[in-house]
Design an enzyme around this catalytic site. Sequence first.
Site, PDB file in Angstrom:
ATOM      1  N   ARG A 306       0.810  -1.219   0.000  1.00  0.00           N
ATOM      2  CA  ARG A 306       0.000   0.000   0.000  1.00  0.00           C
ATOM      3  C   ARG A 306       0.847   1.275   0.000  1.00  0.00           C
ATOM      4  O   ARG A 306       0.411   2.317  -0.450  1.00  0.00           O
ATOM      5  CB  ARG A 306      -0.926  -0.017   1.222  1.00  0.00           C
ATOM      6  CG  ARG A 306      -1.777   1.220   1.422  1.00  0.00           C
ATOM      7  CD  ARG A 306      -2.721   1.482   0.247  1.00  0.00           C
ATOM      8  NE  ARG A 306      -3.577   2.626   0.471  1.00  0.00           N
ATOM      9  CZ  ARG A 306      -3.214   3.909   0.369  1.00  0.00           C
ATOM     10  NH1 ARG A 306      -1.956   4.204   0.040  1.00  0.00           N
ATOM     11  NH2 ARG A 306      -4.067   4.887   0.583  1.00  0.00           N
ATOM     12  N   LYS A 307       2.053   1.177   0.526  1.00  0.00           N
ATOM     13  CA  LYS A 307       2.953   2.341   0.623  1.00  0.00           C
ATOM     14  C   LYS A 307       2.251   3.544   1.260  1.00  0.00           C
ATOM     15  O   LYS A 307       2.188   4.634   0.681  1.00  0.00           O
ATOM     16  CB  LYS A 307       3.530   2.716  -0.740  1.00  0.00           C
ATOM     17  CG  LYS A 307       4.425   1.656  -1.366  1.00  0.00           C
ATOM     18  CD  LYS A 307       5.053   2.176  -2.653  1.00  0.00           C
ATOM     19  CE  LYS A 307       6.010   1.160  -3.257  1.00  0.00           C
ATOM     20  NZ  LYS A 307       5.312   0.008  -3.846  1.00  0.00           N
ATOM     21  N   PHE A 308       1.762   3.352   2.477  1.00  0.00           N
ATOM     22  CA  PHE A 308       1.122   4.452   3.198  1.00  0.00           C
ATOM     23  C   PHE A 308       2.094   5.626   3.298  1.00  0.00           C
ATOM     24  O   PHE A 308       3.290   5.440   3.534  1.00  0.00           O
ATOM     25  CB  PHE A 308       0.712   4.005   4.595  1.00  0.00           C
ATOM     26  CG  PHE A 308      -0.415   3.000   4.607  1.00  0.00           C
ATOM     27  CD1 PHE A 308      -1.724   3.398   4.398  1.00  0.00           C
ATOM     28  CD2 PHE A 308      -0.165   1.653   4.846  1.00  0.00           C
ATOM     29  CE1 PHE A 308      -2.768   2.477   4.420  1.00  0.00           C
ATOM     30  CE2 PHE A 308      -1.197   0.726   4.870  1.00  0.00           C
ATOM     31  CZ  PHE A 308      -2.505   1.141   4.653  1.00  0.00           C
TER      32      PHE A 308
END
Length: 477
Positions: A306-308
């Site tokens: 997701r690569k928040f």
Amino acid sequence: MDAAAQESLILELHAIEAIKFGTFVLKSGITSPIYLDLRALVSHPGLLSSIATLLHTLPATRPYDLLCGVPYTALPIASVLSVHRSVPMVMRRKEAKAHGTAKSIEGAFRAGEAVLIIEDLVTSGASVLETAAPLRDQGLVVADAVVVVDREQGGRENLAANGITLHSLMTLTEVLAVLLKHGKVTEEKAREVRQFLDANRKVTVPGAAGAVKPKAVRKGFAERAGLAKNPMGKRLFEVMEAKQSNLCVAADVGTAKELLELAEKVGPEICMLKTHVDILSDFTPDFGAKLCSIAEKHNFLIFEDRKFADIGNTVTMQYEGGIFRILDWADIVNAHIIPGPGIVDGLKLKGLPKGRGLLLLAEMSSAGNLAHGEYTAAAVKIAEQHSDFVIGFISVNPASWSVAPSSPAFIHATPGVQMVSGGDALGQQYNTPHSVINDRGSDIIIVGRGIIKASNPAETAREYRIQGWGAYQSSLP
């Protein structure tokens, strides 16, 4: 290099007064009765060209993509070699500019490329290490250095301790023998130099300036499982050991149907499946349950890439809510550290009670990315402050990090892996399983197109698993 060519080269260096006898203070701080000043080479283009050609004949331990001369005497040697052999060159600045791009390394390069360092002479190896450190900070691989003269005073050993093999055209002992043979030095002076060498065989790097940490001895996954503070980190190590797999497949497909079919095919070979749920055009609320069922069947973990990258409150809602409800089905997620440690606090608030784990993006595999140097060091610091939830890093070249995690419980997963190194038109850089595990010190290989575009993904995944696990086993002491 044969003996006749070496003898001729030594005599030519003496003729241009590049070899001097007297009393000289070296960079290492010791006083020497002999001094080699190869700066004179710039006024002798024929000899300079010959030396560059001879250095090219020295065998490196691995193929290299770039050259880098140690400032400043070795720069003309590196330049001539670059032009003669059409090998690109990069330059290290002794001090990064405070204006313009403020780069420490000038030139075109990509993370993961191998650099051959060129130096005129080596005493302690300090100058080579000072050049290797910023190169490695940029994600470049430094395994070899070539030098005209090895003074035999500990440089070879100091470099080896830092993962660099030294290759030389000649040693100081060989220089002395040739000059004595041809009457260019007296027996008395030769004896003085030999006594000096015997008394100074192990010159240390002054203040360890620019030294790169010696390559750490790798611990096995089973042992590291016992060190993990996070339950998901522990489980990942256990799955890897049980399945003899350090392979993660990046399931970058466009539909949930394709993803679930791929998971069934590659599931037996993998320790982890990486997803991008927001690209699935046919996503339905039961997707997570279906994927979890397949993961349980084949004993692998689910990693939602997701690569928040937002503030803590926002990522909490993105993690737990929305249409994807990632928290319900993803064992592991990842995050950038751009917002600061608050992003980890937000994700941990929801993820830790459910036994989830977090990977921090410490490096990226795309050309021109900004995740290196101080950014990577900051990721390590945040991880160590949250070791109950952070299980490791997305890394490209952890062996080069100037600030490494203090605990082997942190795992490294590296994307951009294929059987053959290279890149694509969008800047993605690929490295081989052996290179990623052995040279760069990673643990998990993340393979996408190399498997999902294969005619037989299951068989191809098996081949990658065997290569990845073999590389891991060969890296153990």
